[in-house]
Motif scaffolding. Sequence first.
Motif, short mmCIF file in Angstrom:
data_model
loop_
_atom_site.label_atom_id
_atom_site.label_comp_id
_atom_site.label_asym_id
_atom_site.label_seq_id
_atom_site.Cartn_x
_atom_site.Cartn_y
_atom_site.Cartn_z
N SER A 41 -10.16 5.51 -8.67
CA SER A 41 -8.78 5.04 -8.75
C SER A 41 -8.72 3.52 -8.81
O SER A 41 -9.48 2.82 -8.17
CB SER A 41 -8.03 5.52 -7.51
N GLU A 42 -7.76 3.04 -9.57
CA GLU A 42 -7.48 1.60 -9.63
C GLU A 42 -6.18 1.27 -8.89
O GLU A 42 -5.73 0.14 -8.92
CB GLU A 42 -7.37 1.15 -11.10
N VAL A 43 -5.59 2.29 -8.27
CA VAL A 43 -4.34 2.10 -7.53
C VAL A 43 -4.55 2.49 -6.07
O VAL A 43 -5.55 3.09 -5.71
CB VAL A 43 -3.19 2.97 -8.14
N THR A 44 -3.58 2.13 -5.23
CA THR A 44 -3.63 2.55 -3.84
C THR A 44 -2.97 3.92 -3.70
O THR A 44 -2.13 4.30 -4.52
CB THR A 44 -2.89 1.55 -2.93
N TYR A 45 -3.37 4.65 -2.69
CA TYR A 45 -2.79 5.95 -2.38
C TYR A 45 -2.27 5.94 -0.96
O TYR A 45 -2.97 5.47 -0.06
CB TYR A 45 -3.83 7.07 -2.49
N THR A 46 -1.08 6.48 -0.76
CA THR A 46 -0.58 6.64 0.60
C THR A 46 -1.29 7.84 1.24
O THR A 46 -1.88 8.67 0.53
CB THR A 46 0.94 6.90 0.62
N ALA A 47 -1.21 7.92 2.54
CA ALA A 47 -1.80 9.07 3.24
C ALA A 47 -1.16 10.37 2.76
O ALA A 47 -1.85 11.39 2.61
CB ALA A 47 -1.63 8.91 4.75
N GLU A 94 1.79 0.07 1.22
CA GLU A 94 1.37 0.44 -0.14
C GLU A 94 0.38 1.59 -0.14
O GLU A 94 0.58 2.56 -0.85
CB GLU A 94 0.77 -0.76 -0.86
N GLY A 95 -0.71 1.46 0.61
CA GLY A 95 -1.67 2.56 0.63
C GLY A 95 -3.10 2.12 0.85
O GLY A 95 -3.38 0.98 1.22
#
Length: 98
Positions: A19-25, A64-65
């Motif tokens: 992934s190149e993005v953040t993920y929330t829980a 953000e994540g």
Amino acid sequence: MVIKFKDSEKKLLRILLNSEVTYTAEELSEKMNVSRRSIFYLMKSISKKLLSLNIAPIKNIHGEGYYLSDASKQLISQLTLHESGREDCHSKPNLEIR
């Protein structure tokens, strides 16, 4: 030193590695079909193992994540390439690479 990642830990690592993005829980719990609490447990366990290998743990941007740094992704990828599909991590990554 031998480090073993559980299947669920490997699954979470793959999500973050690719992934190149953040993920929330919440997003991670949906992707993995587990509870948010399980995500926090997995992140803590993975982070502890990464630190023992001198690799920066999973990071969090408040609001953000979660994500892995590019340096961590590179080192983890090198570990998995050296493992050839095995679960164990037999040695610490070469510090010259860092």
